[in-house]
Structure formats: C-alpha cells, structure tokens
Design an enzyme around this catalytic site. Structure first.
Site, PDB file in Angstrom:
ATOM      1  N   LYS A 147       0.849  -1.189   0.000  1.00 33.03           N
ATOM      2  CA  LYS A 147       0.000   0.000   0.000  1.00 33.03           C
ATOM      3  C   LYS A 147       0.884   1.238   0.000  1.00 33.03           C
ATOM      4  O   LYS A 147       1.626   1.493   0.941  1.00 33.03           O
ATOM      5  CB  LYS A 147      -0.924   0.025   1.212  1.00 33.03           C
ATOM      6  CG  LYS A 147      -1.777   1.292   1.219  1.00 33.03           C
ATOM      7  CD  LYS A 147      -2.911   1.263   2.189  1.00 33.03           C
ATOM      8  CE  LYS A 147      -3.693   2.562   2.094  1.00 33.03           C
ATOM      9  NZ  LYS A 147      -4.805   2.623   3.023  1.00 33.03           N
TER      10      LYS A 147
ATOM     11  N   ARG B 113     -10.664  11.164   0.571  1.00 32.52           N
ATOM     12  CA  ARG B 113     -10.690  11.950   1.824  1.00 32.52           C
ATOM     13  C   ARG B 113     -12.051  12.599   2.000  1.00 32.52           C
ATOM     14  O   ARG B 113     -12.557  12.715   3.107  1.00 32.52           O
ATOM     15  CB  ARG B 113      -9.574  13.000   1.811  1.00 32.52           C
ATOM     16  CG  ARG B 113      -8.164  12.429   1.639  1.00 32.52           C
ATOM     17  CD  ARG B 113      -7.533  12.055   2.969  1.00 32.52           C
ATOM     18  NE  ARG B 113      -6.488  11.043   2.799  1.00 32.52           N
ATOM     19  CZ  ARG B 113      -5.195  11.277   2.580  1.00 32.52           C
ATOM     20  NH1 ARG B 113      -4.769  12.523   2.523  1.00 32.52           N
ATOM     21  NH2 ARG B 113      -4.339  10.287   2.429  1.00 32.52           N
TER      22      ARG B 113
ATOM     23  N   ARG C  27       0.597  10.246   5.250  1.00 32.38           N
ATOM     24  CA  ARG C  27       0.772   8.939   5.875  1.00 32.38           C
ATOM     25  C   ARG C  27       2.124   8.322   5.510  1.00 32.38           C
ATOM     26  O   ARG C  27       2.264   7.111   5.427  1.00 32.38           O
ATOM     27  CB  ARG C  27      -0.347   8.000   5.435  1.00 32.38           C
ATOM     28  CG  ARG C  27      -1.760   8.567   5.593  1.00 32.38           C
ATOM     29  CD  ARG C  27      -2.790   7.474   5.410  1.00 32.38           C
ATOM     30  NE  ARG C  27      -4.137   7.963   5.212  1.00 32.38           N
ATOM     31  CZ  ARG C  27      -4.918   8.466   6.176  1.00 32.38           C
ATOM     32  NH1 ARG C  27      -4.458   8.570   7.405  1.00 32.38           N
ATOM     33  NH2 ARG C  27      -6.142   8.878   5.905  1.00 32.38           N
TER      34      ARG C  27
ATOM     35  N   GLU D 138       7.167  -6.622   1.964  1.00 33.70           N
ATOM     36  CA  GLU D 138       5.907  -6.462   2.700  1.00 33.70           C
ATOM     37  C   GLU D 138       4.950  -7.615   2.389  1.00 33.70           C
ATOM     38  O   GLU D 138       4.269  -8.129   3.274  1.00 33.70           O
ATOM     39  CB  GLU D 138       5.231  -5.133   2.322  1.00 33.70           C
ATOM     40  CG  GLU D 138       5.915  -3.890   2.865  1.00 33.70           C
ATOM     41  CD  GLU D 138       5.494  -3.567   4.293  1.00 33.70           C
ATOM     42  OE1 GLU D 138       4.854  -4.409   4.936  1.00 33.70           O
ATOM     43  OE2 GLU D 138       5.813  -2.457   4.770  1.00 33.70           O
TER      44      GLU D 138
ATOM     45  N   LYS E  33      -2.102  -1.527  -3.940  1.00 37.00           N
ATOM     46  CA  LYS E  33      -2.923  -0.306  -3.958  1.00 37.00           C
ATOM     47  C   LYS E  33      -2.036   0.913  -3.977  1.00 37.00           C
ATOM     48  O   LYS E  33      -1.120   0.980  -3.151  1.00 37.00           O
ATOM     49  CB  LYS E  33      -3.802  -0.303  -2.709  1.00 37.00           C
ATOM     50  CG  LYS E  33      -4.663   0.913  -2.531  1.00 37.00           C
ATOM     51  CD  LYS E  33      -5.389   0.794  -1.223  1.00 37.00           C
ATOM     52  CE  LYS E  33      -6.212   2.033  -0.970  1.00 37.00           C
ATOM     53  NZ  LYS E  33      -6.878   1.972   0.303  1.00 37.00           N
TER      54      LYS E  33
ATOM     55  N   SER F 295      -9.677   5.998  -5.596  1.00 34.78           N
ATOM     56  CA  SER F 295     -10.558   7.132  -5.891  1.00 34.78           C
ATOM     57  C   SER F 295     -10.009   8.068  -6.959  1.00 34.78           C
ATOM     58  O   SER F 295     -10.733   8.455  -7.881  1.00 34.78           O
ATOM     59  CB  SER F 295     -10.841   7.901  -4.598  1.00 34.78           C
ATOM     60  OG  SER F 295      -9.627   8.350  -4.007  1.00 34.78           O
TER      61      SER F 295
ATOM     62  N   TYR G  12     -14.754   1.215  -7.936  1.00 39.08           N
ATOM     63  CA  TYR G  12     -16.029   1.911  -7.761  1.00 39.08           C
ATOM     64  C   TYR G  12     -16.956   1.698  -8.961  1.00 39.08           C
ATOM     65  O   TYR G  12     -18.132   2.030  -8.898  1.00 39.08           O
ATOM     66  CB  TYR G  12     -15.763   3.411  -7.531  1.00 39.08           C
ATOM     67  CG  TYR G  12     -14.916   3.642  -6.293  1.00 39.08           C
ATOM     68  CD1 TYR G  12     -15.480   3.557  -5.021  1.00 39.08           C
ATOM     69  CD2 TYR G  12     -13.535   3.867  -6.386  1.00 39.08           C
ATOM     70  CE1 TYR G  12     -14.706   3.719  -3.885  1.00 39.08           C
ATOM     71  CE2 TYR G  12     -12.749   4.040  -5.243  1.00 39.08           C
ATOM     72  CZ  TYR G  12     -13.341   3.958  -4.006  1.00 39.08           C
ATOM     73  OH  TYR G  12     -12.573   4.104  -2.878  1.00 39.08           O
TER      74      TYR G  12
HETATM   75  C1  PBG Z   1      -7.172   4.327   4.691  1.00 40.62           C
HETATM   76  C2  PBG Z   1      -7.678   4.129   3.308  1.00 40.62           C
HETATM   77  C3  PBG Z   1      -7.501   5.006   2.252  1.00 40.62           C
HETATM   78  C4  PBG Z   1      -8.101   4.429   1.139  1.00 40.62           C
HETATM   79  C5  PBG Z   1      -8.654   3.234   1.552  1.00 40.62           C
HETATM   80  N1  PBG Z   1      -8.364   3.047   2.891  1.00 40.62           N
HETATM   81  C6  PBG Z   1      -6.906   6.342   2.225  1.00 40.62           C
HETATM   82  C7  PBG Z   1      -5.519   6.514   2.653  1.00 40.62           C
HETATM   83  O1  PBG Z   1      -4.784   5.559   2.892  1.00 40.62           O
HETATM   84  O2  PBG Z   1      -5.106   7.674   2.743  1.00 40.62           O
HETATM   85  C8  PBG Z   1      -8.143   5.041  -0.214  1.00 40.62           C
HETATM   86  C9  PBG Z   1      -9.064   4.435  -1.195  1.00 40.62           C
HETATM   87  C10 PBG Z   1      -9.286   5.274  -2.380  1.00 40.62           C
HETATM   88  O3  PBG Z   1      -8.630   6.309  -2.596  1.00 40.62           O
HETATM   89  O4  PBG Z   1     -10.164   4.901  -3.196  1.00 40.62           O
HETATM   90  N2  PBG Z   1      -7.494   3.332   5.552  1.00 40.62           N
END
Ligand code: PBG
Length: 338
Positions: A194, A204, A215, A231, A246, A272, A311
C-alpha cells in the site's frame, strides 16, 4: 511480398478478437467499495467522485441488493462515524456504524463482506493509528486497537477484514486474536503493498477525513518495488489469505511482481483518484468513458490481479453481462450498414 506471419489475421473481426482474448473480466472478480455514514437519512453524492455516494443504512441495503443482482464478487465497507476521537473508539464499538453496516449487509446479501479494518475514519486526527506523546503514529499501540476492531467486525459477521492501515505486524496480530476467539473462518485481506499516494485525494471527501498531514511514515514510498515484495512476503508469512496492491493503475508493475510470487489470490484497488481522473476526462468529452474504464480494468487483470476493487464494479458487471452484439462476420474495416 511473401509474409507468412501476419498477426493482423488475429484481429480481423470482433468475433475473432473475442475468441483469442488472453484476458477477460468477469463480474465475480469485481469488488465494490461502499461508504455508510452514521446518522445520514438520504444518500449523499461525493462531489470529488461523480457517481459514488455516501450511504445511509437504508440506502446501503438497497445498493447492496443491486450489486448482488449485477453479479459482483464482494462488497468492501467503510464506515464514517458521527463522532471521532483520539483512539477511534467508534471503530471497535459493536454499535458503531461500521459494525452496524456489516450486520445490515450480511442480512440482505450472500456476497462476501469485506470490512475495512483501519482507524482513519474514526480518529479526530485522521491517522490510521493512535498517536504517542510526541504525536507520531504508535505502531504497537495501534495493533491493540486493530485487534479489538477485528473481533468486533468478525462478530458482526464480516467474511473478511481488509487491513488497510499499513502497520507492521497487523496480519499476525489480527490472526492471533481471531483464532484465540475461535473465529478461524474470518479471512484476512492484507494490503500488502500500500503506497502513500496522491490518488487517494477524492477518498478523503468520501470518508470526511480529518487528516492534516500525510501517511508517509507508514505507507510505502512510490519509488520502491523490493520493499513491496518484502511487505508481501511478511503478510503471507503472517497468514494473509489474499494480498492487495494499492493503488492499481500507477503500480501495475507491482501487481505483476506480486502476482508472480504470491501463492494466494492477488487483488488490486483502483483507487478514488484513478476513478475520478477517468470520470473527469470522460465528462469533458476527452476520452470515451466505457472504453477507457474497460481498458483500465483489463490492464489490471492482465498485470495479474484476479480480484479488482473498483467503484465501477456494478456498472461494469452489468456491461459484462450484456448479450454479445451479433457482429457481422465481415472484416470490420469495411463499412457495414446496420
Ligand atoms: C485508509 C484508506 C484510504 C483508502 C482506503 N483506505 C486512504 C488513505 O490511505 O489515505 C483510499 C481508497 C481510495 O482512494 O479509493 N485506511
């Protein structure tokens, strides 16, 4: 001209191209992320993600039924609480919005339900974990919270827990506490690779995030691939049932490498920002929407992911279930009148 090998022969009609396609999308491979908001009466559009909504408990159920009818493979659920605090109390509350959402879904659908196991929607500082005195994300204290969350969500009926928090040892910690409680059937979907990504931007808004910083001390750095494999190996050793990469589209090389090494199913999350970029370009008439979506998802599948979180899951599942158009057998470079 004596050309024996003519690859173009394989592309001459839609029927031939369909027959020799090396990669196919199938509704069952698609996972739909959904958002349920505590105290919401009506579904609310997410402006940064056109076509995606925050759900009330009621509209969640209706949308889940529609998703099941479309034939998708699973639902992934995120919960947005009314009140947030430093430790994200709502996340492990059996009466919290996420646990209630999971319970509601398991009542109305037979689809596997993947509950998001992370604190960021529930903390007032917006981080995926709890903070120590100096304000840094405390890995091991966070694991204790994840364990409480795991028990709550598994008891609520979640088929699978998606560990999206990017803490070290989270799979082992969750597996241990689940097994001790006899919840040996609850699966763990590890967010193995990730990355800290700008493509999470629109999400967000989807989860009313209160995050001010970033993060980068827990999510991976974009330049690194060996780290992603490490990982993944750790998550597999800790007992991950499925591993995930991801984002997907900006990390297709990682999807390929993880798929080559993992002996469990590999999933990839078209996030997203990747969604909204295509939607925005299509809304401007700059790209052909349906073709671009199918091409992007086919790319993720071709890179090796057998499960795609997107989505577009329901819409694409419906497209894939349409009866194939009866094409003319003629070479389709020729104009064929309808
Ligand atoms: C955090 C989380 C995020 C997403 C899924 N789980 C955001 C992040 O890590 O900042 C993002 C998913 C997306 O952008 O569609 N637990």
């Amino acid at each position: 001209m004596n050309i024996t090998h003519r690859p173009r022969r394989m592309r001459q009609t839609p029927g031939v191209r369909r027959l020799v396609a090396e990669t196919r999308l199938h509704p069952a491979d698609l996972v739909l992320p959904m958002f349920v908001v505590e105290g919401l009466d009506e579904p609310r559009e997410i402006s940064s993600m056109p076509g995606v909504r925050q759900h009330s408990l009621e509209s969640l159920i209706i949308a889940a039924r529609e998703a099941e009818d479309a034939g998708i493979g699973a639902i992934m659920l995120f919960g947005i609480p009314q009140r947030k605090d430093a430790i994200g109390s709502g996340a492990s509350d059996p009466e919290g919005i996420l646990a209630r959402g999971v319970r509601a879904l398991t009542k109305v659908t037979h689809l596997p339900v993947i509950a998001d196991l992370c604190l960021d929607e529930f903390t007032d500082h917006g981080h995926c974990g709890v903070l120590d005195e100096s304000g840094r994300v405390d890995n091991d204290a966070t694991l204790a919270r994840y364990q409480q969350m795991a028990l709550t969500l598994a008891r609520a009926g979640a088929t699978m827990l998606g560990t999206s928090g990017a803490m070290d040892g989270q799979i082992a910690a969750c597996r241990a506490v689940l097994d001790k409680a006899g919840l040996t059937d609850t699966m763990l979907l590890a967010y193995a690779a990730k990355y800290a990504s700008a493509f999470y931007g629109p999400f967000r808004e989807a989860v009313d995030s209160s995050l001010a910083g970033d993060r980068r001390t827990y999510q991976q750095d974009a330049p690194n691939r060996i780290e992603a494999l490490r990982e993944t190996r750790l998550d597999l050793a800790e007992g991950a049932d499925i591993v995930m990469v991801k984002p997907a589209l900006a990390y297709l090389d990682i999807v390929r490498e993880v798929s080559d090494m993992a002996d469990v199913p590999v999933s990839a999350y078209v996030v997203s920002g990747e969604y909204s970029m295509i939607e925005a370009a299509a809304a401007n008439g700059w790209i052909s929407r349906r073709a671009a979506i199918l091409e992007a998802l086919t790319g993720v599948r071709r890179a090796g992911a057998s499960i795609i979180v997107t989505y577009w899951a329901v819409e694409v599942a419906k497209w894939l279930s349409e009866r194939p158009v009866r094409h003319s057998n003629r070479h389709d470079d020729k104009h064929c009148p309808r």
